[in-house]
Write a protein that holds these residues in place. Sequence first.
Motif, PDB file in Angstrom:
ATOM      1  N   ARG A 164      40.313  35.741  32.668  1.00  0.00           N
ATOM      2  CA  ARG A 164      41.600  36.248  32.193  1.00  0.00           C
ATOM      3  C   ARG A 164      42.087  37.364  33.121  1.00  0.00           C
ATOM      4  O   ARG A 164      41.281  38.008  33.806  1.00  0.00           O
ATOM      5  CB  ARG A 164      41.475  36.752  30.761  1.00  0.00           C
ATOM      6  CG  ARG A 164      40.771  38.102  30.620  1.00  0.00           C
ATOM      7  CD  ARG A 164      40.616  38.508  29.159  1.00  0.00           C
ATOM      8  NE  ARG A 164      40.291  39.911  29.006  1.00  0.00           N
ATOM      9  CZ  ARG A 164      39.075  40.429  29.077  1.00  0.00           C
ATOM     10  NH1 ARG A 164      38.032  39.632  29.316  1.00  0.00           N
ATOM     11  NH2 ARG A 164      38.882  41.732  28.915  1.00  0.00           N
ATOM     12  N   PRO A 165      43.383  37.625  33.161  1.00  0.00           N
ATOM     13  CA  PRO A 165      43.889  38.727  33.983  1.00  0.00           C
ATOM     14  C   PRO A 165      43.308  40.066  33.547  1.00  0.00           C
ATOM     15  O   PRO A 165      43.031  40.291  32.362  1.00  0.00           O
ATOM     16  CB  PRO A 165      45.405  38.679  33.725  1.00  0.00           C
ATOM     17  CG  PRO A 165      45.677  37.280  33.295  1.00  0.00           C
ATOM     18  CD  PRO A 165      44.461  36.844  32.536  1.00  0.00           C
ATOM     19  N   ALA A 166      43.137  40.958  34.501  1.00  0.00           N
ATOM     20  CA  ALA A 166      42.592  42.281  34.193  1.00  0.00           C
ATOM     21  C   ALA A 166      43.492  43.059  33.249  1.00  0.00           C
ATOM     22  O   ALA A 166      43.043  43.961  32.547  1.00  0.00           O
ATOM     23  CB  ALA A 166      42.390  43.067  35.490  1.00  0.00           C
ATOM     24  N   SER A 167      44.793  42.700  33.215  1.00  0.00           N
ATOM     25  CA  SER A 167      45.732  43.390  32.331  1.00  0.00           C
ATOM     26  C   SER A 167      45.458  43.091  30.862  1.00  0.00           C
ATOM     27  O   SER A 167      45.983  43.778  29.985  1.00  0.00           O
ATOM     28  CB  SER A 167      47.169  42.996  32.682  1.00  0.00           C
ATOM     29  OG  SER A 167      47.340  41.587  32.595  1.00  0.00           O
ATOM     30  N   ALA A 248      48.952  30.887  37.842  1.00  0.00           N
ATOM     31  CA  ALA A 248      48.912  32.131  38.603  1.00  0.00           C
ATOM     32  C   ALA A 248      48.058  33.194  37.933  1.00  0.00           C
ATOM     33  O   ALA A 248      47.623  34.150  38.588  1.00  0.00           O
ATOM     34  CB  ALA A 248      50.335  32.661  38.807  1.00  0.00           C
ATOM     35  N   ALA A 249      47.796  33.035  36.613  1.00  0.00           N
ATOM     36  CA  ALA A 249      47.032  34.046  35.883  1.00  0.00           C
ATOM     37  C   ALA A 249      45.556  33.721  35.771  1.00  0.00           C
ATOM     38  O   ALA A 249      44.755  34.581  35.390  1.00  0.00           O
ATOM     39  CB  ALA A 249      47.612  34.216  34.471  1.00  0.00           C
ATOM     40  N   VAL A 250      45.158  32.492  36.073  1.00  0.00           N
ATOM     41  CA  VAL A 250      43.774  32.056  35.844  1.00  0.00           C
ATOM     42  C   VAL A 250      42.921  32.361  37.066  1.00  0.00           C
ATOM     43  O   VAL A 250      43.193  31.871  38.171  1.00  0.00           O
ATOM     44  CB  VAL A 250      43.726  30.550  35.508  1.00  0.00           C
ATOM     45  CG1 VAL A 250      42.287  30.090  35.342  1.00  0.00           C
ATOM     46  CG2 VAL A 250      44.521  30.270  34.244  1.00  0.00           C
ATOM     47  N   ASN A 251      41.910  33.178  36.859  1.00  0.00           N
ATOM     48  CA  ASN A 251      40.948  33.478  37.919  1.00  0.00           C
ATOM     49  C   ASN A 251      41.644  33.989  39.188  1.00  0.00           C
ATOM     50  O   ASN A 251      41.336  33.563  40.300  1.00  0.00           O
ATOM     51  CB  ASN A 251      40.107  32.237  38.238  1.00  0.00           C
ATOM     52  CG  ASN A 251      38.765  32.592  38.865  1.00  0.00           C
ATOM     53  OD1 ASN A 251      38.269  33.712  38.709  1.00  0.00           O
ATOM     54  ND2 ASN A 251      38.165  31.644  39.566  1.00  0.00           N
ATOM     55  N   GLY A 252      42.596  34.891  38.993  1.00  0.00           N
ATOM     56  CA  GLY A 252      43.301  35.479  40.133  1.00  0.00           C
ATOM     57  C   GLY A 252      44.110  34.483  40.925  1.00  0.00           C
ATOM     58  O   GLY A 252      44.287  34.627  42.141  1.00  0.00           O
ATOM     59  N   ALA A 298      52.927  37.169  33.462  1.00  0.00           N
ATOM     60  CA  ALA A 298      53.866  38.035  32.759  1.00  0.00           C
ATOM     61  C   ALA A 298      53.480  39.501  32.935  1.00  0.00           C
ATOM     62  O   ALA A 298      52.308  39.864  32.842  1.00  0.00           O
ATOM     63  CB  ALA A 298      53.887  37.683  31.273  1.00  0.00           C
ATOM     64  N   GLY A 299      54.478  40.324  33.222  1.00  0.00           N
ATOM     65  CA  GLY A 299      54.261  41.764  33.272  1.00  0.00           C
ATOM     66  C   GLY A 299      53.460  42.245  34.454  1.00  0.00           C
ATOM     67  O   GLY A 299      52.858  43.321  34.403  1.00  0.00           O
ATOM     68  N   ALA A 300      53.417  41.486  35.550  1.00  0.00           N
ATOM     69  CA  ALA A 300      52.654  41.876  36.737  1.00  0.00           C
ATOM     70  C   ALA A 300      53.480  41.598  37.983  1.00  0.00           C
ATOM     71  O   ALA A 300      54.310  40.685  37.992  1.00  0.00           O
ATOM     72  CB  ALA A 300      51.332  41.123  36.805  1.00  0.00           C
ATOM     73  N   PRO A 301      53.285  42.363  39.061  1.00  0.00           N
ATOM     74  CA  PRO A 301      53.924  42.001  40.335  1.00  0.00           C
ATOM     75  C   PRO A 301      53.265  40.767  40.921  1.00  0.00           C
ATOM     76  O   PRO A 301      52.128  40.434  40.579  1.00  0.00           O
ATOM     77  CB  PRO A 301      53.684  43.240  41.212  1.00  0.00           C
ATOM     78  CG  PRO A 301      52.457  43.879  40.645  1.00  0.00           C
ATOM     79  CD  PRO A 301      52.467  43.583  39.168  1.00  0.00           C
ATOM     80  N   ASP A 302      53.978  40.071  41.772  1.00  0.00           N
ATOM     81  CA  ASP A 302      53.431  38.881  42.425  1.00  0.00           C
ATOM     82  C   ASP A 302      53.943  38.850  43.856  1.00  0.00           C
ATOM     83  O   ASP A 302      55.007  38.306  44.140  1.00  0.00           O
ATOM     84  CB  ASP A 302      53.844  37.618  41.670  1.00  0.00           C
ATOM     85  CG  ASP A 302      53.170  36.367  42.227  1.00  0.00           C
ATOM     86  OD1 ASP A 302      52.282  36.512  43.085  1.00  0.00           O
ATOM     87  OD2 ASP A 302      53.535  35.258  41.801  1.00  0.00           O
TER      88      ASP A 302
END
Length: 729
Positions: A164-167, A248-252, A298-302
């Motif tokens: 999961r994302p670190a966020s 994009a959120a799975v395992n970095g 969601a809620g992260a830069p990319d």
Amino acid sequence: MKSSLHSSPLGDRINACCLWSWLDAARKPPRWLAMLLLALAAVLAAPAQAQTTGKMWFISTTEPSYPTYLTNAWTAFSNYAPKKNLTPVNDSGVLSGATPLSVPAGTKLVVVEMVVNPVNTARLGELITLIKTRPDLAIVIFSDGCCVAQDNVNPLVAAFNTIRPASWTSPIATVIPLFSGSYSAPLNPTSLYASTFSNAGLNVLNGVAYTPLTSVPRDYALYTQTKLPASPPATVTQNIVGFFMPQAAVNGGQGACLFFVGDASPFDSGYSSQLAPIAEAFTDAAINASGACAQPVAGAPDLWSQLSEPDGLVTGVAAPMTLTVGNSGAPGVVASTDGQVSMTLPTGLTLDSFTPPATGIVPGSCTTTSTSFSCTLATLNPGDTIKFNFDVIAPVAIPQASAVNLTATVSGVTNEVNQNNNNSTLKGIATSDGDPDLSISLALKNLLYTGVANTLTLTVSNSNLPGVTSSTPGTAHVTLPDGLGLDPNSDNPVPAGCTADDATNTSFTCQVPGLVNGGQQGFPFQVIAPAPILADDLEVTAQVTIPGAGEVDIANNTTALQGITTNDSPDVSATVSVPSTLPVGTPITMTLTVSNSSEPDVGVAPAGSIATVTLPAGLELASGSRPPTGCTADATNTVFTCTVNTILNPGDSVPFAFQVIAPAPTGKVQIETGVTWPSIGGVMATGEPILRDIYAAQSNPIPTLTELALALLALAVAASAATGLRRRG
């Protein structure tokens, strides 16, 4: 254990039947309207469907107690898959067996159904590996948690917590015991990823007895046991039936797109009416260019990086290059505030010069050596980019056998999850002394609006650097992504010299003539995006090839047009208003108004919309009056062209007021209006199909009446009114 409702097939049927009868009585809109809307959506989506090819792989545990769950799930997904050009492959029972999982070649979507039989531990490990390491897959899991401490669910949830994302500051947790009884879980409309499911009509997920989950951020919580408040907390702690993580959120950014529902009973026969919507919603979310899987974290830069290919590389001659770093402009992405971009040149290349970013872009602070540079990145809001221009030089020749690669790396961005697009690499850099050096580029002529045709140009060039020779004829190959296709309304969607590689019309081969030093050949394609493209990870790819050993430097033989999204189309119209009567010989004000619609999903119209108004015979510009600012007249002084010198946001309008006069009595007249919407770059475009309704726009007929005619009209109206009163009396 499952409740008695779940363990008794008769109880299943009775309770499901009663529940569905209640739902059937309460559902809205009417069935005929829902079917009409679904049919219309299918028609509108048809142009894009033929562009996806691959397989849908169905895998499950063996389920002697609940075989209909497997049958219903397979039937629903296998019926819908061909509509997305996916070939269904059925491996029911494989998760309980001894044979290792083997993903069929070309698989895009994996559907997993697990009920009460525990999955083979080895197969579970293989499934988890797919989730962690296969960014080319979308994996949809419906998993029951029977029978001891959620045997099937808990190992999966433990694995999800490692990717999961670190966020997600709190780990996902299972709620024990199971929720027993029928449930109708509403879709979370505040989720960034909810639109795909609501579009398919899956606003409620029904089932019997599930493993509740908790501690999932609100954007990722798809279905909850009870309706979330209008403004949910940042982390949902109430019972969650299903959640979602985009690729994009799975395992970095290294894993698969993941859907998880802690229950398999949505495929109970008692819920037959939701089987097709489930298959449609989850398949569309996985496959469509604007589906949930293609959305950002969601809620992260990319951040992403891209290196431009050098325009040829000759020994001892500097070749300019550009490194671009950008932040995704997709919905849900937030600004980045830090990070670095760095590049170290391989042996054989050095930096000839280093120039700060392009004019108007605030530079980051950079440190350089003769073979490397590192720059601190300034704040990048969603959609922002920053450019670093530099020259590379090869002091001695680099033959193809010793070709080198060049890589730029973005790192250290706080809270960034998807790092899969942070690096950019050019491969096969060599010097072209005495050889041709072809390069290839792609460009969209204008901004891409949904439903508006655009020109995509493939250009093949030969370097103009000293020492580069003419090329022999070759071929160029271009591939369009899912969601971007040829314009079916164009007379010439494919340029001369190009042919489609197959019936899908998504890849093309173009014949490239021999090109002299500095020569180039362009191939313009007419393309269109039938549906919105929300994610910015779509790309058009292209490659040029010269037969034999006619070229040394091949680093610039491939390219990709990245970051493709559609803007919401504007809907511009021109209307004219005048008083209801027009006294002869009296100047009056006529107003031409250019407007952009305020309807939902209408986009900004760029500055430069051009409206025209044509005065009919019998009506002319008043003596001494001039066209308003921004308007010009033709030689007859009856056709006026007005330019809107500002952008029109949805709902905005710009008026142009004229003083006109009718010198003599005339019959009814019509004032014709029209508007054209210029494409970006000043090229005029009709704007069809979104603007096709504006060209025949006309005012209501305007009668011009003498004083006698007005008097007669007044008498006629009075007589009519009197007659009406007598009849009522």
